[in-house]
Design a protein around this motif. Sequence first.
Motif, PDB file in Angstrom:
ATOM      1  N   VAL A 195     -35.796  43.599  -5.290  1.00  0.00           N
ATOM      2  CA  VAL A 195     -34.932  42.444  -5.036  1.00  0.00           C
ATOM      3  C   VAL A 195     -33.604  42.931  -4.475  1.00  0.00           C
ATOM      4  N   TYR A 196     -33.249  42.460  -3.276  1.00  0.00           N
ATOM      5  CA  TYR A 196     -31.931  42.735  -2.708  1.00  0.00           C
ATOM      6  C   TYR A 196     -31.036  41.539  -3.022  1.00  0.00           C
ATOM      7  N   LEU A 197     -29.950  41.794  -3.737  1.00  0.00           N
ATOM      8  CA  LEU A 197     -29.032  40.716  -4.109  1.00  0.00           C
ATOM      9  C   LEU A 197     -27.957  40.569  -3.044  1.00  0.00           C
ATOM     10  N   TYR A 198     -27.871  39.370  -2.506  1.00  0.00           N
ATOM     11  CA  TYR A 198     -26.964  39.049  -1.401  1.00  0.00           C
ATOM     12  C   TYR A 198     -25.829  38.182  -1.925  1.00  0.00           C
ATOM     13  N   CYS A 199     -24.590  38.613  -1.718  1.00  0.00           N
ATOM     14  CA  CYS A 199     -23.421  37.835  -2.144  1.00  0.00           C
ATOM     15  C   CYS A 199     -23.087  36.824  -1.053  1.00  0.00           C
ATOM     16  N   TYR A 208     -26.571  44.770  -3.841  1.00  0.00           N
ATOM     17  CA  TYR A 208     -27.310  45.516  -4.859  1.00  0.00           C
ATOM     18  C   TYR A 208     -28.798  45.551  -4.522  1.00  0.00           C
ATOM     19  N   LYS A 209     -29.408  46.675  -4.856  1.00  0.00           N
ATOM     20  CA  LYS A 209     -30.862  46.796  -4.800  1.00  0.00           C
ATOM     21  C   LYS A 209     -31.365  46.840  -6.234  1.00  0.00           C
ATOM     22  N   MET A 210     -32.310  45.959  -6.563  1.00  0.00           N
ATOM     23  CA  MET A 210     -32.813  45.826  -7.923  1.00  0.00           C
ATOM     24  C   MET A 210     -34.337  45.956  -7.919  1.00  0.00           C
ATOM     25  N   VAL A 211     -34.903  46.185  -9.093  1.00  0.00           N
ATOM     26  CA  VAL A 211     -36.361  46.207  -9.229  1.00  0.00           C
ATOM     27  C   VAL A 211     -36.741  45.311 -10.407  1.00  0.00           C
TER      28      VAL A 211
END
Length: 412
Positions: A195-199, A208-211
């Motif tokens: 999951v790439y979190l886009y502000c 942020y890069k999340m898993v």
Amino acid sequence: MAIKEVNKKPITDKQLVKSKFWSKFNSYSQASVEFCKELTPHPYADTRKYQDYAVGHGAYHLTLSVDFQKETCAVGVYFRDVESWDVYYSEYRESIEDNIGTELEWTRHKTKASVYLIESHKVNNEEEWEDAFEFLVTAAIEMKQEFAKYHSAIKKYWLVSWNEQDFRLHDFMEKYDTIDWNNIANNQFNIGDVVYLYCSYPEQSIRYKMVVTRTEVPEEEEIDDEDFSLSDTDKPSQHVYRIKRTAVIDEPLLGYKYLLEHGLNGSVRSPRILRGELLNYIKSTIAKQPSDSDFEELSDTDTLFEGAKKTVIVNQYERNQEARRMCIAANGYKCKVCGMDFEKSYGEIGRGFIHVHHIVPISTIGEEYQLDPVKDLVPVCPNCHAMLHRGIDGKVLTVDGLKKLITNKDKI
């Protein structure tokens, strides 16, 4: 058995034959305990040449078809996500075909992909239908089970947005690396998905890069983040999934403007699966995300020599990565002196490369000096950066001063 209405036109003789075929097949499949365990039999007789069965949480589905002209029956796996098809084809195709015992027909287009197990049957003779039914039932079970073996290993990439006016995620990430995300739209997140979190405000950039580490987190086990919420309305928890941070991203090339240029369609609101050009751009840009240490300005250096060993003692001022990011976000990656664009000159390898020059000499800046990223910093190429610091008569050149020297170098 009722006939599924697909249009309001009168049913043709060919459609009647198909509906009779599927009516008898549905009765046959309902009598198969194993088929009913794996799939839900259709309650209607279709007038089309195929019937669909949803599997894999909607990521793909089975298609059972009959062709009276070619006298064939087929069971296919139809993919909504063509990138998943790519992984199956490149990594698992041989294993799947070995296990099934025959070659499959693999077809991929830009927006859809499928793989079929096809077999000849004398479907124009109703007395031969039972053999066709047996093939369809057996092949459907086998295809579903075989592709399911690998499906959990096919991770998806998501773009998910948040607004700092609603939730102070940056502050949250200063203390924690894991957060529970409310999946109100009930998207099909799986463990291992990225999951790439886009502000969406204020930065308009991927940060942020999340898993995904867990899905369907019970309400009583949710991580408490109430202190960071700024929203007046609490949305009810639905299908909450847990994500863990794997990288903090400070890359202006992943801002909204650049994402639009590389395949983003519209604003980032609801979660979306990333595919094709946009996914490749994000992954390659993150892989080349420069470290701030690549752009250090060295000052107050003493050099000591001891035999063949060289020791360099350097007083270095701490870099503010956010300031650098904001500088480039405001000015881009072109050198403000000579106009050099490394990506245009060197291609992919030059993407995102630039130095950042402190207009106020860094050696004169105190530890508590508050930088204005737009006024105090400027992007420059390494050559111009060196010339700015080399200066004239021991004085650092200004950007405008170096521009004039380049323009009037024949007078120097």
